[in-house]
Design an enzyme around this catalytic site. Structure first.
Site, mmCIF file in Angstrom:
data_model
loop_
_atom_site.group_PDB
_atom_site.id
_atom_site.type_symbol
_atom_site.label_atom_id
_atom_site.label_comp_id
_atom_site.label_asym_id
_atom_site.label_seq_id
_atom_site.Cartn_x
_atom_site.Cartn_y
_atom_site.Cartn_z
ATOM 1 N N ASP A 140 43.532 27.748 37.072
ATOM 2 C CA ASP A 140 42.326 28.026 37.851
ATOM 3 C C ASP A 140 42.216 27.094 39.051
ATOM 4 O O ASP A 140 41.975 27.537 40.176
ATOM 5 C CB ASP A 140 41.079 27.879 36.972
ATOM 6 N N GLU A 171 48.371 32.202 36.222
ATOM 7 C CA GLU A 171 48.257 32.987 37.453
ATOM 8 C C GLU A 171 48.889 32.301 38.654
ATOM 9 O O GLU A 171 49.674 32.917 39.378
ATOM 10 C CB GLU A 171 46.781 33.278 37.772
#
Length: 395
Positions: free
Chosen positions: A25, A290
């Site tokens: 994140d 991610e």
């Protein structure tokens, strides 16, 4: 805490990030903040709840300071409640559905309801997904109790979505780096890695724990050609602890362990520029989450994506959605080998991952060419930051 002013004083953007998965994140939001500041000259305040984790990818960051500036981005410690005055700018972004502090929401609501004030654009930056439903949800508003609209912003792989994080000069820098093998050899030396020759196979590993990784490493020991696995301390190493002659907690960067034709190297943590160069320098990358998932694609090298596990195996739905678009124009034998090795790795299937790795090796040259072509196709002529700036102007 001093009372925040209600009048919109600057054109800065605020980005709020809670650190959920150590680096994913904060990795995404830090890249976005830097790009907005560098390429669009937007003053950015980045509010982070865990500066200690953040400092692993930004070593110059002092976790004890509640306010500091790097790369023209103001970084604030996000305590709850806030202990730093909040002044609204032109945009406020909730990264990955984190909940804004009540003080911030109160300021936004009051600005929205005051005739002489301008409330900031309020966006929720969502996780990256290749699923079909993202197209229809990107850019939708959600009316809050005060009447202000919060907009949902979805990164994605086509023009109907919010795009992908990619700095404007990244591909040129990558191409220049990869054009000269001396660059990777100098990097390996800088990282304290010994015994790697220019033609050896090098695999970077930044995954979660998986028995599939243990199985792959056992197979790599038997290969005819030397192979080097580069692994930082963390979850990947914890997963392969049974293979190591020492306790994982006692490992130090620069240590290496030779097992047959496999050499396992313990990597130091690097900043984001260093991580990009590491991915550019390896023949194959195993990545997670991610941020590293996207950077592996931009590295133009074959990779395995170890996606963050979710309830009811929903992460496999996300994995399969990405595999469909990544393999859209690949020959069946290449597509099958790559998809199955990714699926087996994510399911922890030791036998399958070994079998499909062997198949993958037989099609590695066309897979490498596909990996080289993919970044320009995926970017679709517009990165996330440029689309985001345009979205704010239009909304």
């Amino acid at each position: 805490m001093t009372t925040a002013k209600l009048t919109q004083a600057t054109k800065h953007w605020d980005i709020f990030c809670t650190v959920v998965d150590n680096y994913g994140d904060i990795g995404v939001t830090w890249r976005l903040a830097k790009q907005l500041a560098a390429e669009y000259h937007i003053p950015v305040n980045l509010w982070v709840d865990d500066l200690h984790s953040f400092s692993h990818i930004l070593p110059s960051l002092n976790p004890a300071l509640r306010q500091q500036t790097f790369n023209s981005v103001n970084i604030f410690q996000w305590n709850n409640p806030l202990d730093i005055s909040y002044v609204a700018g032109s945009v406020v972004i909730e990264a990955f559905a984190c909940e804004l502090p009540e003080q911030v929401k109160s300021v936004i609501d009051k600005l929205h309801n005051q005739a002489q004030s301008v409330a900031p654009h309020w966006l929720n930056l969502e996780y990256l997904s290749a699923e079909d439903w993202v197209d229809g949800c990107h850019g939708l508003p959600s009316t809050q109790p005060s009447g202000i609209k919060k907009w949902f912003y979805f990164p994605g792989f086509n023009r109907k979505t919010g795009g992908l994080i990619c700095e404007k000069n990244l591909f040129n820098e990558r191409d220049q780096w990869q054009a000269n093998p001396n660059n990777k050899m100098a990097l390996f030396k800088q990282l304290g890695l010994r015994g790697i020759h220019v033609d050896d196979t090098v695999v970077s590993v930044f995954s979660y724990e998986s028995p599939a990784l243990t199985a792959l490493m056992a197979q790599w020991q038997t290969l005819a050609k030397p192979i080097h696995a580069l692994i930082p301390k963390g979850r990947s190493l914890t997963g392969v602890a049974p293979l190591l002659p020492v306790d994982v907690n006692d490992l130090m960067p620069g240590q290496q362990f030779k097992m047959g034709n496999l050499t396992l190297h313990i990597l130091p943590m690097t900043d984001q520029i260093g991580f990009d160069r590491l991915l550019w320098s390896c023949d194959f990358n195993i990545v997670r989450g991610e941020d590293s998932f996207l950077r592996a694609q931009w590295a133009a090298k074959p990779f395995i994506w170890h996606i963050y596990p979710q309830e009811d195996d929903y992460h496999l739905v996300k994995l399969q959605a990405f595999m469909r678009i990544y393999c859209d124009n690949l020959a069946a034998e290449i597509s099958t080998a790559w998809c199955e090795v990714n699926l087996a790795f994510n399911q922890g299937d030791q036998q399958a991952v070994v079998n499909y790795w062997q198949q993958l090796h037989s099609v590695i040259l066309p897979l490498q060419q596909h990996a080289l072509n993919w970044p320009n196709n995926a970017l679709n002529d517009a990165d996330l930051a440029s689309r985001l700036v345009q979205f704010v102007k239009n909304s």
